[in-house]
Design a protein around this motif. Structure first.
Motif, PDB file in Angstrom:
ATOM      1  N   LEU A   1       7.348  15.842  28.873  1.00  0.00           N
ATOM      2  CA  LEU A   1       7.804  15.163  27.568  1.00  0.00           C
ATOM      3  C   LEU A   1       8.927  14.375  28.184  1.00  0.00           C
ATOM      4  O   LEU A   1       8.667  13.075  27.450  1.00  0.00           O
ATOM      5  N   SER A   2       9.824  14.495  29.073  1.00  0.00           N
ATOM      6  CA  SER A   2      11.068  13.991  29.207  1.00  0.00           C
ATOM      7  C   SER A   2      10.734  12.923  30.405  1.00  0.00           C
ATOM      8  O   SER A   2      11.435  11.904  29.694  1.00  0.00           O
ATOM      9  N   ASN A   3       9.870  12.825  30.714  1.00  0.00           N
ATOM     10  CA  ASN A   3       8.852  12.199  31.744  1.00  0.00           C
ATOM     11  C   ASN A   3       8.308  10.989  30.883  1.00  0.00           C
ATOM     12  O   ASN A   3       8.415  10.001  31.284  1.00  0.00           O
ATOM     13  N   LEU A   4       7.960  11.865  30.329  1.00  0.00           N
ATOM     14  CA  LEU A   4       7.334  10.729  29.560  1.00  0.00           C
ATOM     15  C   LEU A   4       7.603   9.458  28.524  1.00  0.00           C
ATOM     16  O   LEU A   4       7.704   8.378  29.000  1.00  0.00           O
ATOM     17  N   VAL A   5       8.764   9.966  27.896  1.00  0.00           N
ATOM     18  CA  VAL A   5       9.615   9.311  26.928  1.00  0.00           C
ATOM     19  C   VAL A   5      10.416   8.030  27.865  1.00  0.00           C
ATOM     20  O   VAL A   5      10.249   7.098  27.569  1.00  0.00           O
ATOM     21  N   LYS A   6      10.814   8.736  29.202  1.00  0.00           N
ATOM     22  CA  LYS A   6      11.839   7.766  30.140  1.00  0.00           C
ATOM     23  C   LYS A   6      10.631   6.795  30.769  1.00  0.00           C
ATOM     24  O   LYS A   6      12.097   5.341  30.641  1.00  0.00           O
ATOM     25  N   ALA A   7       9.215   6.956  30.451  1.00  0.00           N
ATOM     26  CA  ALA A   7       8.598   6.290  31.429  1.00  0.00           C
ATOM     27  C   ALA A   7       7.768   5.088  30.064  1.00  0.00           C
ATOM     28  O   ALA A   7       7.595   4.079  30.630  1.00  0.00           O
ATOM     29  N   LEU A   8       7.628   5.433  28.934  1.00  0.00           N
ATOM     30  CA  LEU A   8       7.405   4.481  28.281  1.00  0.00           C
ATOM     31  C   LEU A   8       8.041   2.817  28.051  1.00  0.00           C
ATOM     32  O   LEU A   8       9.131   3.056  28.115  1.00  0.00           O
ATOM     33  N   ASP A   9       7.198   2.342  27.992  1.00  0.00           N
ATOM     34  CA  ASP A   9       7.690   0.782  27.766  1.00  0.00           C
ATOM     35  C   ASP A   9       8.238   0.320  26.239  1.00  0.00           C
ATOM     36  O   ASP A   9       7.529   0.750  25.218  1.00  0.00           O
ATOM     37  N   LYS A  10       9.797   0.255  26.190  1.00  0.00           N
ATOM     38  CA  LYS A  10      10.347   0.961  25.100  1.00  0.00           C
ATOM     39  C   LYS A  10      10.687  -0.513  24.049  1.00  0.00           C
ATOM     40  O   LYS A  10      10.671  -0.834  23.090  1.00  0.00           O
ATOM     41  N   GLU A  11       9.438  -1.997  24.956  1.00  0.00           N
ATOM     42  CA  GLU A  11       9.821  -3.219  23.931  1.00  0.00           C
ATOM     43  C   GLU A  11       8.217  -2.819  23.186  1.00  0.00           C
ATOM     44  O   GLU A  11       7.921  -3.558  22.152  1.00  0.00           O
TER      45      GLU A  11
END
Length: 291
Positions: free
Chosen positions: A23-33
């Motif tokens: 989950l940490s990797n998923l959140v880190k990789a999400l396009d925050k825009e």
């Protein structure tokens, strides 16, 4: 400019392991825009602070197979060996969990979701224990996505829950097949393999300090198992396999990298005893948890 869509990510893992790391990797990789993650987890606040650069809430949900001590004591009373009373006990327990645990948790998630105006609810790990998350998605009127990282039992209850979920993410073809057994249609299953962050692996960093720490010779053959010391992860089976390898390659060394977890200290003791009984203490090394 279009604002990023808030997503409520619910994690119900009760110990440190692969699910929360993924989950940490998923959140880190999400396009925050495009997306604004909001994580709710029972992991320690210092862990959440370190690994989640987003909005997060520390909230430890209750789980039937963990928070079960009182029920087990009542069930052990001889009176409840009678089938009718046993059935009444199970029904009473289900009603209790629904009204005093699941609904309060659902309203907690609903309040967080409403505060952040979330556009979707994401369930991390098995959905069979996340009825509160599914209910919160229905209350919020947003899609619910279940990220299945383990096998669900193909019973009536789980088949019903699966129908309440808008889209399922399977981390492997085996998990997809498990969802098919739950009568989830193909179009509602997406296979997305767990990713790793390659930036965390620097091949230029010397591992000599590890060779020195464990007194490993330059040409020595080494192999290991990485993960929590749990029966379903097969640590005991690894020890038996390692013994066969060491019999053929006497200079080889095996490593068990991970700590006992989920309160399963007895299993860890059994594995240690097995190593001692085979006189392999100098060939099979328990490192404990390592960063």
């Amino acid at each position: 400019m279009k604002m990023p869509a808030p997503i409520l990510l619910l994690d119900n893992s009760y110990s440190f392991g692969g699910a929360i790391n993924s989950l940490s990797n998923l959140v880190k990789a999400l396009d925050k825009e495009k997306f604004s993650p909001v994580v709710v987890s029972g992991q320690p606040p210092d862990f959440l602070e370190k690994h989640f650069d987003c909005s997060w809430y520390h909230y430890k949900p209750k789980l039937p197979w963990v928070d079960n001590a009182v029920f087990e004591k009542i069930k052990a009373i001889p009176l409840f060996k009678i089938k009718v009373l046993q059935k009444a006990l199970y029904i009473s327990r289900s009603v209790y969990w629904l009204f005093f645990i699941i609904f309060p948790e659902a309203f907690k998630y609903y309040a967080i979701g409403r505060t952040h105006k979330v556009a979707m609810v994401h369930l991390n790990n098995i959905f069979g224990s996340q009825l509160s998350g599914i209910i919160s998605a229905k209350l919020l009127g947003v899609p619910c996505v279940a990220h299945l990282r383990d096998f669900e039992k193909a019973g009536f209850f789980n088949r019903c829950l699966a129908k309440l979920i808008d889209q399922h993410i399977a981390i492997s073809t085996s998990i997809r097949d498990n969802l098919a057994m739950l009568e989830v249609p193909d179009e509602k299953i997406s296979i997305i393999y767990d990713a790793i962050d390659l930036d965390e692996f620097d091949t230029d960093v010397s591992s000599k300090y590890l060779l020195d720490e464990f007194c490993i010779g330059k040409d020595q053959k080494i192999f290991g198992i990485f993960g929590r010391v749990l029966a379903w992860k097969g640590t005991r089976e690894f020890v038996l396999a390692a013994a066969e390898v060491i019999k053929r390659i006497p200079e080889a060394m095996a490593f068990i990298v991970g700590s006992e977890s989920d309160g399963d200290k007895e299993y860890a003791r059994e594995v240690n005893l097995l190593v001692n009984n085979m006189s392999l203490q100098d060939r099979i090394v328990f490192t404990g948890y390592r960063e």
